[in-house]
Design an enzyme around this catalytic site. Structure first.
Site, mmCIF file in Angstrom:
data_model
loop_
_atom_site.group_PDB
_atom_site.id
_atom_site.type_symbol
_atom_site.label_atom_id
_atom_site.label_comp_id
_atom_site.label_asym_id
_atom_site.label_seq_id
_atom_site.Cartn_x
_atom_site.Cartn_y
_atom_site.Cartn_z
ATOM 1 N N THR A 409 0.789 -1.141 -0.008
ATOM 2 C CA THR A 409 0.161 0.114 -0.528
ATOM 3 C C THR A 409 0.722 1.225 -0.174
ATOM 4 O O THR A 409 2.061 0.927 0.010
ATOM 5 C CB THR A 409 -0.608 0.417 0.968
ATOM 6 O OG1 THR A 409 -0.734 -1.040 1.000
ATOM 7 C CG2 THR A 409 -1.802 1.184 0.936
ATOM 8 N N GLY A 493 0.196 -0.418 5.434
ATOM 9 C CA GLY A 493 0.850 -1.490 6.660
ATOM 10 C C GLY A 493 -0.121 -2.264 6.228
ATOM 11 O O GLY A 493 0.230 -2.836 8.217
HETATM 12 N N1 GLU Z 1 -5.791 -4.326 2.741
HETATM 13 C C1 GLU Z 1 -4.504 -3.762 3.528
HETATM 14 C C2 GLU Z 1 -6.192 -2.900 3.587
HETATM 15 O O1 GLU Z 1 -6.769 -2.978 3.536
HETATM 16 C C3 GLU Z 1 -3.781 -3.117 2.737
HETATM 17 C C4 GLU Z 1 -2.404 -3.771 2.109
HETATM 18 C C5 GLU Z 1 -1.570 -2.620 3.194
HETATM 19 O O2 GLU Z 1 -1.771 -1.686 3.548
HETATM 20 O O3 GLU Z 1 -0.736 -3.809 2.988
HETATM 21 O O4 GLU Z 1 -6.045 -2.726 5.224
#
Ligand code: GLU
Length: 601
Positions: A409, A493
């Site tokens: 992200t 994160g």
């Molecule tokens: N899938 C995660 C979320 O929506 C974000 C992925 C990440 O920050 O690594 O919280």
């Protein structure tokens, strides 16, 4: 608005944007802190920050600049974000004094079955990494193009085409590959090799692009040009939508890959039906500040908000550092217990957002904190139907959940001369997303649906359901003081986004750090687990001081990525003298890039 190819020499803190802008890759030296006037930006990447500054310099506002920066991140940080993913966009509108949000979360296809993550061959769940995460079945309907269009329509002054211009230029002329980009490519080699489209784009000649080489993405430039010309209808319909659906249903596997690559269920109808949603933000008051966050489908706003409400019952600034950290860790564990029990997509689940962000509920949850002793984890969630803020606190049955979120992200913060502020977190889920590039289109598809719980349980608010948005941890946050912006921040994160935002707020507001210190400080994440996930520097600094409370610290990082970092924050603080202090990471992810429009006035 003049074309961005117009010559414009902008002196910015952190390097000079050469004239004509975007003709060549800018200097790669990054400055993580910049202070000045007229507009400010913080991202992980100097190209993206330069794009925002360019737009602000041409008279665009924060929403315009945020979309330009995000689109540029789609080029230079293609493993973290892009039009194949989703995210959450917060906007402080200086004219109305209000914070609005857009939920651009990816969505499960209408035909996604409850057992989508179970391997029919074994009846057991697919192994999470690398099998499930590298799949068509993990791809959600992307929300990022719709988010950009919605943000520009609602708050911007530019057309989508104008906002995409800087990114198109960067995709065409290329950017200089740094250590982080090469390493992220290498970390993903097995997954990228699984697809013909991905290996030809990101593993040209069978290797990750060399550090110092120029990486161009003409296919992405073409795709952006298509969106610039025809709007997002050309993404959610027409040939591109057909190609996206076909790629999800039948990923372009290489003959030699050992990965199973489960196929997905997305159709062109799913794409046609996608909508980015306007939403009210969450709100809590912390030490007299108004803290606005992202409501469900993200758990960011409720979890950061609840933890702040719990911490608001004590005075951290008068405590020793270990005492304050102990309270931070315990508050976070309690808020995570409630996140697991209650938060999912509100279109499918009755989420008690108001209770979770109610100070009285936080007060009652705070009863569980023993100032001397860490509670045995996992702690139970609170009872949202019976609370009065008085100890002893009521409890509810625990939730059954495993944290499978990955750490990828990207996040950006932008402010303009009119006082508008954007905090925007966007993602394709894990670094490299699903690993699947849409052939000939230059972008990766997300694997966001892995944020659903893997095994279906009707009592789980984050169970898989068709048409549902998986629970996120993204926590873009805007904080006002007396109605005016004080601080905007966010981070990537996975579920450590929540703890990163929380810890950074605590560092800045309570522990006497300035913003750059608050971001640089070593991090630890207590997500209601037996041990505290901690950066090595945090372990070095606090292990012996936190041991007497019973906190056991374990190092962050996993065997699939090379990074042991928690988060990569960006932020802007609005200073009493009217200047803006933009801050990014000094070291994590190779350091971020902060810029202001006018360093001096
Ligand atoms: N899938 C995660 C979320 O929506 C974000 C992925 C990440 O920050 O690594 O919280």
């Amino acid at each position: 608005m003049a074309a961005f190819t117009a010559a414009l020499a902008l002196s910015v803190t952190g390097g000079t944007v050469a004239s004509p802008a975007f003709a060549d890759p800018p200097e790669t030296d990054k400055t993580p802190t910049a202070r000045g006037y007229g507009g400010a930006v913080s991202t992980v990447d100097p190209e993206a920050s330069a794009a925002a500054i360019e737009v602000l310099g041409e008279g665009g506002n924060a929403a315009d600049a945020a979309v330009a920066a995000a689109a540029t991140l789609g080029v230079t940080e293609p493993y973290s974000a892009g039009i194949g993913g989703g995210g959450y966009f917060l906007f402080y509108n200086a004219e109305t004094g209000k914070v609005g949000t857009i939920d651009g979360r990816e969505t499960a296809p209408a035909a996604m079955p409850h057992d989508a993550f179970i391997d029919p061959a074994t009846g057991e769940p697919y192994r999470f990494t690398p099998e499930l995460v590298t799949s068509g079945v993990s791809v959600g309907v992307p929300g990022t193009p719709a988010t950009w269009e919605r943000a520009l329509d609602e708050w911007g002054t530019l057309s989508l085409g104008e906002a995409l211009e800087p990114a198109i230029d960067v995709a065409k002329r290329g950017f200089v590959v740094d250590e982080t980009f090469r390493q992220q490519t290498l970390d993903n080699e097995l997954r990228f090799e699984a697809f013909t489209s991905t290996s030809s784009l990101f593993l040209p000649d069978g290797d990750a692009p060399a550090v110092g080489s120029t990486f161009k993405n003409p296919d992405l430039a073409k795709t952006y040009r298509l969106l610039a010309k025809e709007g997002t209808d050309a993404f959610y319909g027409g040939p591109l939508a057909e190609e996206i659906a076909a790629t999800v249903q039948d990923p372009p596997k290489t003959a030699t890959t050992p990965l199973p690559v489960p196929v997905g269920h997305m159709t062109t109808e799913d794409l046609a039906e996608y909508r980015a949603l306007d939403q009210a933000p969450t709100h809590v008051e912390y030490r007299g500040l108004d803290v606005y966050g992202m409501a469900p489908s993200s758990s960011g706003g409720t979890t950061v908000g609840e933890a702040l409400n719990i911490l608001d019952t004590v005075n951290l600034s008068e405590m020793s550092t270990p005492d304050a950290l102990h309270h931070y860790l315990e508050a976070s564990a309690l808020a995570f217990a409630d996140r697991g029990k209650y938060v999912g997509d509100p279109a499918f689940v009755d989420v008690p957002t108001d209770v979770l962000t109610d100070l009285l509920f936080g007060k009652e949850r705070a009863c569980h904190i023993d100032p001397q002793r860490a509670a045995v984890k996992p702690v139970d969630p609170g009872d949202v139907s019976a609370y009065d803020g008085v100890c002893p606190a009521s409890a509810a049955a625990p939730a059954n959940e495993a944290d499978t979120e990955n750490i990828s992200t990207t996040n950006l913060t932008v402010a303009d001369t009119w006082g508008n502020v954007v905090e925007y977190t966007l993602t394709i889920e894990q670094t490299g997303g699903s690993g699947i590039v849409v052939p000939g289109r230059g972008f990766l598809l997300n694997n966001e649906l892995t944020d659903f719980s893997t095994v279906y349980d009707p009592a789980d608010p984050n169970r898989i359901d068709p048409g549902k948005r998986p629970r996120s941890s993204m926590s873009p946050t805007i904080i006002l003081e007396d109605g005016e912006p004080f601080l905007a921040l966010g981070s990537p994160g996975g579920s450590t986004i929540i703890t990163t935002v929380l810890q950074t707020i605590m560092n800045r507001v309570d522990l006497g750090m300035d913003l750059p210190e608050a971001i640089a400080a070593p991090r630890a994440a207590q997500r209601n687990t037996a041990t505290v996930t901690s950066e090595p520097e945090f372990i070095d600094a606090y292990e012996s001081e936190l041991a007497p409370y019973g906190h056991e610290l374990t190092p962050s990082g996993d065997s699939f990525t090379s990074a042991a970092e928690i988060g990569a924050a960006t932020a802007i603080e609005f200073m009493p003298d009217g200047s803006m202090l933009a801050a990014a990471e000094p070291a994590r992810r190779g350091g971020g890039s902060a810029m202001v429009l006018e360093p001096a006035r």
